[in-house]
Design a protein around this motif. Structure first.
Motif, PDB file in Angstrom:
ATOM      1  N   HIS A 134       3.419  -2.962  10.491  1.00  0.00           N
ATOM      2  CA  HIS A 134       4.583  -2.247  11.197  1.00  0.00           C
ATOM      3  C   HIS A 134       5.732  -3.181  10.634  1.00  0.00           C
ATOM      4  CE1 HIS A 134       3.195  -0.883  15.311  1.00  0.00           C
ATOM      5  NE2 HIS A 134       2.984  -2.486  15.193  1.00  0.00           N
ATOM      6  N   LEU A 135       5.906  -2.922   9.610  1.00  0.00           N
ATOM      7  CA  LEU A 135       6.382  -2.966   8.266  1.00  0.00           C
ATOM      8  C   LEU A 135       7.836  -2.409   7.922  1.00  0.00           C
ATOM      9  CD1 LEU A 135       3.922  -2.495   5.423  1.00  0.00           C
ATOM     10  CD2 LEU A 135       4.621  -4.660   6.319  1.00  0.00           C
ATOM     11  N   PRO A 136       9.070  -2.885   8.069  1.00  0.00           N
ATOM     12  CA  PRO A 136      10.090  -2.271   7.820  1.00  0.00           C
ATOM     13  C   PRO A 136      10.127  -0.322   7.475  1.00  0.00           C
ATOM     14  CG  PRO A 136      10.781  -3.794   7.196  1.00  0.00           C
ATOM     15  CD  PRO A 136       9.134  -4.207   7.209  1.00  0.00           C
ATOM     16  N   GLY A 137      10.839   0.147   7.470  1.00  0.00           N
ATOM     17  CA  GLY A 137      11.095   1.967   7.705  1.00  0.00           C
ATOM     18  C   GLY A 137       9.858   2.500   7.941  1.00  0.00           C
ATOM     19  N   SER A 138       8.692   1.707   7.812  1.00  0.00           N
ATOM     20  CA  SER A 138       7.267   2.449   8.580  1.00  0.00           C
ATOM     21  C   SER A 138       7.157   2.713   9.889  1.00  0.00           C
ATOM     22  CB  SER A 138       5.919   1.421   8.511  1.00  0.00           C
ATOM     23  OG  SER A 138       5.936   0.668   9.915  1.00  0.00           O
ATOM     24  N   SER A 139       7.815   2.567  11.193  1.00  0.00           N
ATOM     25  CA  SER A 139       7.825   3.822  12.205  1.00  0.00           C
ATOM     26  C   SER A 139       7.977   4.771  12.530  1.00  0.00           C
ATOM     27  CB  SER A 139       9.414   2.414  13.656  1.00  0.00           C
ATOM     28  OG  SER A 139      10.448   3.010  12.376  1.00  0.00           O
ATOM     29  N   TRP A 140       8.464   5.385  11.178  1.00  0.00           N
ATOM     30  CA  TRP A 140       8.361   6.828  11.191  1.00  0.00           C
ATOM     31  C   TRP A 140       7.409   8.140  11.518  1.00  0.00           C
ATOM     32  CZ3 TRP A 140       6.828   9.484   6.983  1.00  0.00           C
ATOM     33  CH2 TRP A 140       6.939   8.449   6.243  1.00  0.00           C
ATOM     34  N   LEU A 141       6.446   6.769  11.020  1.00  0.00           N
ATOM     35  CA  LEU A 141       4.813   7.483   9.920  1.00  0.00           C
ATOM     36  C   LEU A 141       4.339   7.884  10.791  1.00  0.00           C
ATOM     37  CD1 LEU A 141       3.953   4.734   7.214  1.00  0.00           C
ATOM     38  CD2 LEU A 141       4.656   6.907   6.903  1.00  0.00           C
ATOM     39  N   ARG A 142       3.204   8.316  10.597  1.00  0.00           N
ATOM     40  CA  ARG A 142       2.178   9.220  12.050  1.00  0.00           C
ATOM     41  C   ARG A 142       1.691   8.147  11.091  1.00  0.00           C
ATOM     42  NH1 ARG A 142       2.322  15.450  10.861  1.00  0.00           N
ATOM     43  NH2 ARG A 142       3.962  15.620  12.450  1.00  0.00           N
ATOM     44  N   PRO A 143       0.392   8.126  11.782  1.00  0.00           N
ATOM     45  CA  PRO A 143      -0.917   6.531  11.351  1.00  0.00           C
ATOM     46  C   PRO A 143      -1.945   7.337  10.011  1.00  0.00           C
ATOM     47  CG  PRO A 143      -1.427   6.829  14.103  1.00  0.00           C
ATOM     48  CD  PRO A 143      -0.242   7.947  13.529  1.00  0.00           C
ATOM     49  N   ARG A 144      -1.447   6.456   8.998  1.00  0.00           N
ATOM     50  CA  ARG A 144      -2.067   7.143   7.558  1.00  0.00           C
ATOM     51  C   ARG A 144      -2.368   5.983   6.656  1.00  0.00           C
ATOM     52  NH1 ARG A 144       2.341  11.086   6.392  1.00  0.00           N
ATOM     53  NH2 ARG A 144       1.307  12.131   7.931  1.00  0.00           N
ATOM     54  N   PRO A 145      -2.250   5.810   5.798  1.00  0.00           N
ATOM     55  CA  PRO A 145      -3.484   4.905   4.972  1.00  0.00           C
ATOM     56  C   PRO A 145      -1.499   4.176   3.749  1.00  0.00           C
ATOM     57  CG  PRO A 145      -4.515   6.289   4.237  1.00  0.00           C
ATOM     58  CD  PRO A 145      -3.485   7.317   5.396  1.00  0.00           C
ATOM     59  N   VAL A 146      -1.882   2.872   3.966  1.00  0.00           N
ATOM     60  CA  VAL A 146      -0.315   2.901   3.284  1.00  0.00           C
ATOM     61  C   VAL A 146      -0.716   2.049   2.066  1.00  0.00           C
ATOM     62  CG1 VAL A 146       1.733   0.550   2.667  1.00  0.00           C
ATOM     63  CG2 VAL A 146       0.840   2.367   4.521  1.00  0.00           C
ATOM     64  N   THR A 147      -0.514   2.482   0.498  1.00  0.00           N
ATOM     65  CA  THR A 147      -1.337   2.200  -0.652  1.00  0.00           C
ATOM     66  C   THR A 147      -0.143   0.613  -0.845  1.00  0.00           C
ATOM     67  OG1 THR A 147      -2.273   3.999  -1.332  1.00  0.00           O
ATOM     68  CG2 THR A 147      -1.938   2.139  -2.856  1.00  0.00           C
ATOM     69  N   LEU A 148      -0.561  -0.197  -1.722  1.00  0.00           N
ATOM     70  CA  LEU A 148       0.476  -1.447  -2.198  1.00  0.00           C
ATOM     71  C   LEU A 148      -0.520  -1.732  -3.919  1.00  0.00           C
ATOM     72  CD1 LEU A 148       1.837  -4.142  -2.245  1.00  0.00           C
ATOM     73  CD2 LEU A 148       0.402  -5.447  -1.202  1.00  0.00           C
ATOM     74  N   ARG A 149       0.409  -1.175  -4.437  1.00  0.00           N
ATOM     75  CA  ARG A 149      -0.179  -1.545  -5.821  1.00  0.00           C
ATOM     76  C   ARG A 149       0.918  -2.797  -6.394  1.00  0.00           C
ATOM     77  NH1 ARG A 149      -1.109   3.644  -8.559  1.00  0.00           N
ATOM     78  NH2 ARG A 149      -2.918   3.500  -7.293  1.00  0.00           N
ATOM     79  N   LEU A 150      -0.011  -3.716  -7.388  1.00  0.00           N
ATOM     80  CA  LEU A 150       1.265  -4.492  -7.218  1.00  0.00           C
ATOM     81  C   LEU A 150       0.863  -4.959  -9.653  1.00  0.00           C
ATOM     82  CD1 LEU A 150       2.683  -7.788  -6.632  1.00  0.00           C
ATOM     83  CD2 LEU A 150       0.484  -8.230  -9.115  1.00  0.00           C
ATOM     84  N   PHE A 151       2.064  -4.601 -10.174  1.00  0.00           N
ATOM     85  CA  PHE A 151       1.353  -4.639 -11.799  1.00  0.00           C
ATOM     86  C   PHE A 151       2.177  -5.995 -12.042  1.00  0.00           C
ATOM     87  CE2 PHE A 151       1.237  -0.211 -11.608  1.00  0.00           C
ATOM     88  CZ  PHE A 151       0.630   0.334 -11.411  1.00  0.00           C
ATOM     89  N   SER A 152       0.960  -6.879 -12.570  1.00  0.00           N
ATOM     90  CA  SER A 152       2.157  -8.135 -13.395  1.00  0.00           C
ATOM     91  C   SER A 152       1.759  -8.577 -14.753  1.00  0.00           C
ATOM     92  CB  SER A 152       1.925  -9.249 -12.518  1.00  0.00           C
ATOM     93  OG  SER A 152       2.713 -10.053 -12.787  1.00  0.00           O
ATOM     94  N   GLU A 153       1.866  -9.601 -15.489  1.00  0.00           N
ATOM     95  CA  GLU A 153       1.755  -9.666 -16.866  1.00  0.00           C
ATOM     96  C   GLU A 153       1.786 -11.399 -16.208  1.00  0.00           C
ATOM     97  OE1 GLU A 153       3.981  -8.393 -19.778  1.00  0.00           O
ATOM     98  OE2 GLU A 153       2.888  -6.137 -19.888  1.00  0.00           O
ATOM     99  N   ILE A 154       1.296 -12.257 -17.148  1.00  0.00           N
ATOM    100  CA  ILE A 154       0.909 -13.666 -17.400  1.00  0.00           C
ATOM    101  C   ILE A 154       1.033 -13.665 -18.753  1.00  0.00           C
ATOM    102  CG2 ILE A 154      -0.302 -15.653 -16.287  1.00  0.00           C
ATOM    103  CD1 ILE A 154      -1.626 -14.693 -14.619  1.00  0.00           C
ATOM    104  N   ARG A 155       2.183 -14.760 -18.987  1.00  0.00           N
ATOM    105  CA  ARG A 155       2.024 -14.928 -20.453  1.00  0.00           C
ATOM    106  C   ARG A 155       2.193 -16.689 -20.535  1.00  0.00           C
ATOM    107  NH1 ARG A 155       3.603 -10.982 -24.571  1.00  0.00           N
ATOM    108  NH2 ARG A 155       4.172  -9.248 -23.223  1.00  0.00           N
ATOM    109  N   ALA A 156       1.938 -17.705 -21.991  1.00  0.00           N
ATOM    110  CA  ALA A 156       1.541 -19.039 -21.924  1.00  0.00           C
ATOM    111  C   ALA A 156       3.143 -19.060 -22.260  1.00  0.00           C
ATOM    112  CB  ALA A 156       0.947 -19.418 -22.698  1.00  0.00           C
ATOM    113  N   TRP A 157       3.765 -20.502 -22.284  1.00  0.00           N
ATOM    114  CA  TRP A 157       5.267 -21.101 -21.795  1.00  0.00           C
ATOM    115  C   TRP A 157       5.295 -20.484 -23.937  1.00  0.00           C
ATOM    116  CZ3 TRP A 157       6.794 -24.843 -17.713  1.00  0.00           C
ATOM    117  CH2 TRP A 157       6.602 -23.920 -16.389  1.00  0.00           C
ATOM    118  N   ALA A 158       5.971 -20.510 -24.285  1.00  0.00           N
ATOM    119  CA  ALA A 158       6.281 -21.695 -25.905  1.00  0.00           C
ATOM    120  C   ALA A 158       6.562 -22.460 -25.833  1.00  0.00           C
ATOM    121  CB  ALA A 158       7.059 -20.458 -26.378  1.00  0.00           C
TER     122      ALA A 158
END
Length: 158
Positions: A134-158
């Protein structure tokens, strides 16, 4: 689950590492008759990634605020919590929003990108039923899949 690691053994040394926020993006989407629809693009990310000594992604503990600052309710933004432990063995993560929770498979890619300042690129994806959290803004959805995709980077502190 698809987990891959292209990090050479011994390349991932202990030290101070940080998530590069300007290279991080999360998106919650769903699809319908009109194609892919963006439900939410969290404005920031808080949390940690856990890597094994050889560089494989072991797990993560992330908090994704679903509303930008200033639009929160009761002084705190609604937060989607996404976590996984032993991801490279189990392949599942937990999503929690308020008092609702769902467990779903996680696809993960963790790869070292060489160069002058090498970094680790992480891509995570999970799919879960729209009615489960029951995420915000999803009340209008008919039952269907939601995809959560995350891109990120990890770097060493200089």
């Amino acid at each position: 689950m698809a987990t891959s690691s292209h990090i050479e053994p011994g390349a991932w040394r202990p030290g101070a590492w940080q998530i590069v926020l300007e290279a991080t993006e999360a998106r919650l989407t769903t699809s319908g008759r009109e194609g892919i629809r963006l439900l939410c693009a969290p404005p920031r990310l808080d949390g940690s990634f856990y890597l094994r000594p050889g560089g494989a992604l072991a797990g993560f503990d992330l908090r994704l605020p679903l509303l930008p600052p200033g639009r929160e309710r009761h002084g705190e933004p609604p937060v989607l919590c996404w976590e996984a432990a032993d991801l490279d063995r189990d392949g599942h993560g937990r999503l929690r929003y308020g008092n609702r929770e769902v467990c779903s498979p996680v696809s993960a890619v963790c790869a070292e990108i060489p160069g002058g300042r090498p970094y680790v690129k992480i891509v995570l994806e999970t799919v879960f039923p729209s009615g489960s959290l029951h995420l915000p803004g999803s009340s209008w959805l008919r039952p269907r899949p939601v995809t959560l995709r995350l891109f990120s980077e990890i770097r060493a502190w200089a």
